[in-house]
Design a protein around this motif. Structure first.
Motif, PDB file in Angstrom:
ATOM      1  N   GLY A   1      36.587 -12.603  15.952  1.00  9.87           N
ATOM      2  CA  GLY A   1      37.711 -13.382  16.295  1.00  9.87           C
ATOM      3  C   GLY A   1      38.373 -13.054  17.692  1.00  9.87           C
ATOM      4  N   GLU A   2      38.414 -11.427  17.691  1.00  4.18           N
ATOM      5  CA  GLU A   2      38.705 -10.926  18.931  1.00  4.18           C
ATOM      6  C   GLU A   2      37.605 -11.454  20.154  1.00  4.18           C
ATOM      7  N   LYS A   3      36.652 -11.230  20.152  1.00  6.59           N
ATOM      8  CA  LYS A   3      35.664 -11.754  20.847  1.00  6.59           C
ATOM      9  C   LYS A   3      35.804 -13.149  21.521  1.00  6.59           C
ATOM     10  N   TYR A   4      35.916 -13.881  20.344  1.00  7.06           N
ATOM     11  CA  TYR A   4      36.115 -15.252  20.497  1.00  7.06           C
ATOM     12  C   TYR A   4      37.250 -15.556  21.785  1.00  7.06           C
ATOM     13  N   ASP A   5      38.352 -14.731  21.029  1.00  2.90           N
ATOM     14  CA  ASP A   5      39.696 -14.952  21.886  1.00  2.90           C
ATOM     15  C   ASP A   5      39.584 -14.598  23.567  1.00  2.90           C
ATOM     16  N   GLU A   6      38.662 -13.486  23.696  1.00  2.00           N
ATOM     17  CA  GLU A   6      38.680 -13.052  24.985  1.00  2.00           C
ATOM     18  C   GLU A   6      37.755 -13.870  25.937  1.00  2.00           C
ATOM     19  N   TRP A   7      36.650 -14.351  25.131  1.00  2.00           N
ATOM     20  CA  TRP A   7      35.929 -15.521  25.564  1.00  2.00           C
ATOM     21  C   TRP A   7      36.511 -16.960  25.958  1.00  2.00           C
ATOM     22  N   ARG A   8      37.480 -17.070  25.252  1.00  3.04           N
ATOM     23  CA  ARG A   8      38.465 -18.528  25.338  1.00  3.04           C
ATOM     24  C   ARG A   8      39.475 -18.121  26.887  1.00  3.04           C
ATOM     25  N   LYS A   9      39.559 -17.051  26.995  1.00  2.00           N
ATOM     26  CA  LYS A   9      40.482 -16.809  28.321  1.00  2.00           C
ATOM     27  C   LYS A   9      39.630 -16.918  29.447  1.00  2.00           C
ATOM     28  N   ILE A  10      38.455 -16.391  29.358  1.00  2.00           N
ATOM     29  CA  ILE A  10      37.524 -16.717  30.521  1.00  2.00           C
ATOM     30  C   ILE A  10      37.336 -18.109  30.771  1.00  2.00           C
ATOM     31  N   GLN A  11      37.237 -18.857  29.570  1.00  2.00           N
ATOM     32  CA  GLN A  11      36.702 -20.345  29.711  1.00  2.00           C
ATOM     33  C   GLN A  11      37.929 -20.933  29.971  1.00  2.00           C
ATOM     34  N   ARG A  12      39.289 -20.609  29.960  1.00  2.00           N
ATOM     35  CA  ARG A  12      40.404 -21.225  30.351  1.00  2.00           C
ATOM     36  C   ARG A  12      40.811 -20.887  31.704  1.00  2.00           C
ATOM     37  N   LYS A  13      40.164 -19.961  32.276  1.00  2.00           N
ATOM     38  CA  LYS A  13      40.312 -19.535  33.529  1.00  2.00           C
ATOM     39  C   LYS A  13      41.789 -18.534  33.711  1.00  2.00           C
ATOM     40  N   GLU A  14      42.192 -17.940  32.500  1.00  2.00           N
ATOM     41  CA  GLU A  14      43.205 -17.222  32.481  1.00  2.00           C
ATOM     42  C   GLU A  14      43.255 -15.827  32.923  1.00  2.00           C
ATOM     43  N   VAL A  15      41.783 -15.458  33.062  1.00  2.00           N
ATOM     44  CA  VAL A  15      41.474 -14.217  33.654  1.00  2.00           C
ATOM     45  C   VAL A  15      40.394 -14.045  34.776  1.00  2.00           C
ATOM     46  N   LYS A  16      40.453 -13.230  35.325  1.00  2.00           N
ATOM     47  CA  LYS A  16      39.546 -13.190  36.765  1.00  2.00           C
ATOM     48  C   LYS A  16      38.393 -12.415  36.548  1.00  2.00           C
ATOM     49  N   VAL A  17      38.656 -11.199  35.832  1.00  2.00           N
ATOM     50  CA  VAL A  17      37.679 -10.011  35.643  1.00  2.00           C
ATOM     51  C   VAL A  17      37.237  -9.849  34.044  1.00  2.00           C
ATOM     52  N   VAL A  18      35.984  -9.597  33.792  1.00  2.00           N
ATOM     53  CA  VAL A  18      35.653  -9.579  32.668  1.00  2.00           C
ATOM     54  C   VAL A  18      34.834  -8.292  32.746  1.00  2.00           C
TER      55      VAL A  18
END
Ligand code: ADP
Ligand code: ZN
Ligand code: ZN
Length: 803
Positions: A353-370
């Protein structure tokens, strides 16, 4: 568009292509390439990826898509194309190439259901069966199995009374929380509040809250703040004064931690020289691969951080890969500290679940760095500005199952698409990368010294044969024991490293260090306890286990290997007062335990940290002044042509853990082969000399980077069948490739039997073979289609583990 081409989730050769489906009218506007859909396939409903939309199909009778699984594509155009590239270069099934790019949570779980066929009533079933079905005529397959009624069900299915359905379930739900917000304008809310009867005191307080804060608030918080109950709030929702809604919240594994924000450090002269070409490439949007070669502590990470800063300022995104084991809190802190909430972190310690949430942040362009381990290379960014791979030599960047990709290759492929730079960083670059830098394929950047010119720790190599000769049979040399005691007295910390990987089943003479090697392949022979034989797993050479050492006639020649548990027991005996933390697969299995053990050590709760390779990386504690390597040899004699390279890298890494701060560090390396160049040169930390020596050996024996490798592994439960099939394959390969290619085999795999299946292999070494990919595909086609023979054939292009 009316028709969708779909790659279905059935990983077989026959189904490894797109199937056309009709898009029902209601979904025509919705369905796009990159979305997952449910489609009928044979008798079942399964999941698939839409790869293309089109107007026409060659086929007449198309079945309809049942429903979409996504409201927006989970794979964008670039990733769809990357999937095709993965399929081509690693020879994997298409469905695997797409699935590997998504977080596990998006991999559907199937639930099998038995259902009444359309138009069939419950009373058509024999009475003993009826009771198992729900009112709407369904039965869970798992229940059917438990109740032992499968054969009864089979009969009814044959009669057409029942059918089997697959229900696709998402493994992880988005985490939702209840929010309450005003449902009427502020003025109306005030009015209603006045109008409430006096005995509705609580309701008044709730409304008053919204009069004061006219915005949505989480139900939990609201209830706590006004000291009301959920039912009071519900009543107001019922009156349509307030509204309730579910809002998605992210599970943030770093929620309870604060990160001290850091600023870019003024760069040293060396760092400045190094960063200029990178900044240039960024400015001009150039695709270029940099090899950043710098000893541990030379300031590479600061270069990464400042390059990323530039990328963010350009409005672009960055991927940073680090090996799983160095995704320590220390590493994460540095990125979160610099870029705060703009950073998503992906590692295996997170729940699905946590991984999925991090992935969604990337998909929604809420983060710039992974920042993440291998699979983070597929982060669904759409405006990549840089990709960084730290410790680029690490073998964990190669995935050992389908798709057998190397993150470095994927990084370069993606960076080409986005026309952006890649930085490969390491203190001990892989031979492949360093050779490419020498040939100017990569741009070499060097950071030759540690920050503030701190000296590298002093390394002493202890000859364990000498110890034995002088009567010391323990696994600790006298020197190491003395130094451990000394650190205990000074209250400084020590790290003990046991290099144990796979099965350390080679035979070594404890008197002279002699190890039996294959005369043809220059790798150690593997010991087989069952038939007391030594074998070469590349070419098949066999030999008996010697009773006395062929070099020195000693009888102390035996097979070799020790575990961390045993070392801990032994330490307890000789240094009973020492507090020890042991880190290996047994003690770090549970979530967060890795982190906790490290924190305990950092907090000074132990004197000695004892562990396997997982402690080799990322440790950066000021109080560590001694590092001991118990036996440098264990990895040296694995049946792997990279054994020397891995040994050198590991010893250098481990040594780098000592004396990174004020206190100077010392390193003790115990070995039975002090004269081996990878031990000797790790002692002087001389990568350049190591590189030269190792390259000569690779050249002589036709190994990478001079030759490419492809490995074909065949398995079957009958030995004869495996040998025959492998021989056929070897002959076919010989026929198709040029005389320049070296084709080894058939030979038993280093692990000759897994799960009662015998394993044989053919190893191909080559430089340029235009026919190779076609040849390998033909072999796969042939054997993957033929499921009756029971043969399994797998191919690893550029294998890292030759097991
Ligand atoms: P590496 O990644 O090569 O191991 P780091 O980037 O971690 O090296 O740098 C080692 C140490 O030096 C860290 O503690 C880091 O904060 C510090 N450091 C790096 N660059 C600078 C700089 N320009 N000025 C001062 N300290 C620095
Ligand atoms: Zn000997
Ligand atoms: Zn051999």
């Amino acid at each position: 568009m009316e028709i969708a081409s779909v790659i279905v989730d059935v990983p077989t050769k026959q189904t490894d292509r797109a199937f056309d489906y009709l898009i029902p009218d209601q979904w025509r506007e919705t369905i796009q390439p990159g979305m997952r859909v449910i489609v009928p396939f044979g008798p079942r409903n399964i999941q698939g990826f839409v790869v293309e939309l089109k107007k026409k199909s060659e086929l007449k009778q198309l079945r309809e898509i049942i429903e979409p699984m996504d409201l927006e594509p989970v794979l964008n155009h670039e990733l769809l194309a990357l999937g095709n590239w993965l399929t081509e270069t690693t020879l994997c099934f298409k469905i695997f190439a797409f699935q590997v790019m998504l977080p596990a949570a998006l991999k559907a779980k199937y639930e099998k259901m038995v259902k009444l066929a359309p138009g069939v009533g419950l009373d058509s079933l024999p009475s003993p069966l009826r009771a198992f079905f729900s009112k709407d005529g369904k039965l869970d397959w798992a229940d059917a199995l438990n109740q032992g009624i499968v054969s009864l069900l089979q009969k009814e299915t044959a009669k057409g009374h029942l059918e089997v359905n697959y229900i696709v379930k998402e493994k992880v739900k988005k985490k939702q929380r209840k929010y309450i917000r005003p449902h009427v304008p502020l003025a109306a809310l005030k009015e209603e509040m006045e109008r409430l009867p006096a005995n509705a005191d609580k309701q008044k307080q709730v409304l008053n809250y919204f009069v004061e804060h006219f915005t949505a608030v989480e139900l939990r918080q609201l209830v706590a703040e006004v000291n009301a109950t959920a039912s009071t709030v519900k009543a107001l929702v019922g009156k349509k004064l307030l509204a309730e809604e579910e809002m998605e919240v992210y599970r943030d594994p770093y929620e309870h931690r604060t990160f001290e924000r850091t600023k870019p450090l003024p760069l040293t002269k060396d760092q400045q020289t190094t960063i200029v070409p990178i900044l240039n490439a960024l400015e001009q949007n150039l695709h270029e691969v940099f090899l950043l070669y710098g000893v541990t502590g030379s300031g590479k990470t600061e270069i990464y951080l400042q390059s990323i800063q530039e990328v963010i300022e350009k409005g672009q995104e960055a991927i940073v890969l680090v090996p799983e084991i160095s995704l320590t809190p220390q590493m994460v802190n540095r990125f979160k500290g610099r870029f705060g909430d703009l950073v998503a972190v992906l590692h295996s310690g997170l729940s699905a679940g946590e991984k999925y949430d991090e992935w969604r942040k990337i998909q929604r362009k809420e983060v710039k760095v992974v920042v993440g381990a291998r699979s983070a290379i597929f982060a669904p960014f759409e405006n990549l500005g840089i990709i960084i791979i730290d410790e680029e030599h690490e073998t964990s960047y190669k995935q050992e199952e389908m798709p057998r990709y190397h993150a470095r290759d994927v990084a370069i492929e993606r960076a080409k698409t986005y026309s952006c730079p890649v930085i490969l960083g390491s203190a001990t670059p892989s031979l492949e990368s360093f050779a490419r830098a020498q040939k100017k394929v990569y741009h070499l950047l060097s950071l030759p010294s540690r920050m503030n010119n701190q000296p590298l720790p002093a390394v002493e190599i202890i000859d364990m044969r000498e110890e034995l000769r002088e009567g010391n049979r323990s696994m600790f040399s006298r020197k190491l024991f003395e130094m451990l005691k000394d650190r205990l007295e000074k209250q400084q910390q020590s790290v003990l490293f046991l290099n144990k990987r796979g099965h350390s089943s080679f035979v070594m003479c404890r008197d002279c260090g002699y190890v039996m090697n294959c005369p043809n392949c220059d790798i150690s022979l593997t010991y087989h306890r069952v038939n007391e034989q030594m074998k070469c797993h590349y070419c098949g050479y066999e030999s008996f286990v010697p009773k006395v050492c062929p070099e020195c006639s000693s009888e102390y020649i035996r097979y070799f290997g020790t575990g961390t548990q045993k070392v801990e027991d032994e330490l307890g005996k000789i240094l009973p007062e020492a507090r020890i933390i042991r880190m290996d697969v047994d003690t770090t299995g549970r979530k967060g335990s890795h982190e906790r053990l490290l924190r305990d050590f950092q907090d000074g709760k132990a004197d000695i940290l004892l562990g396997t390779q997982m402690i080799a990386k990322g440790l950066d504690f000021p109080n560590i002044t001694l590092v001991g390597v118990l036996s440098a040899d264990t990895m040296l004699h694995l049946p792997d042509f990279r054994a020397s390279e891995k040994t050198f890298q590991l010893l250098t890494q481990v040594s780098g853990r000592a004396g990174r701060h004020q206190l100077p560090g010392e390193v003790i390396i115990q070995t039975y082969t002090p004269e081996h160049y990878s031990v000797e040169l790790a002692g002087t930390q001389d990568y350049d000399l190591f590189y030269q020596k190792e390259m000569m050996i690779r050249k002589t024996h036709h190994y990478p980077p001079f030759y490419y490798l492809s490995l074909i592994t065949v398995s079957h439960d009958q030995l004869l069948a495996v040998v025959t099939a492998t021989e056929k394959i070897v002959n076919y390969v010989r026929l198709r490739l040029s005389d320049e290619a070296v084709i080894l085999g058939p030979a038993a795999s280093p692990i000759p039997r897994i799960n009662n299946r015998y394993r044989y292999q053919c190893l191909i070494k080559y430089k340029r073979e235009p026919n190779l990919t076609e040849t390998l595909k033909t072999i796969l086609d042939q054997y993957q289609k033929d499921t009756k023979s029971g043969l399994q054939v797998s191919i690893d292009v550029n294998p890292f583990i030759l097991m």
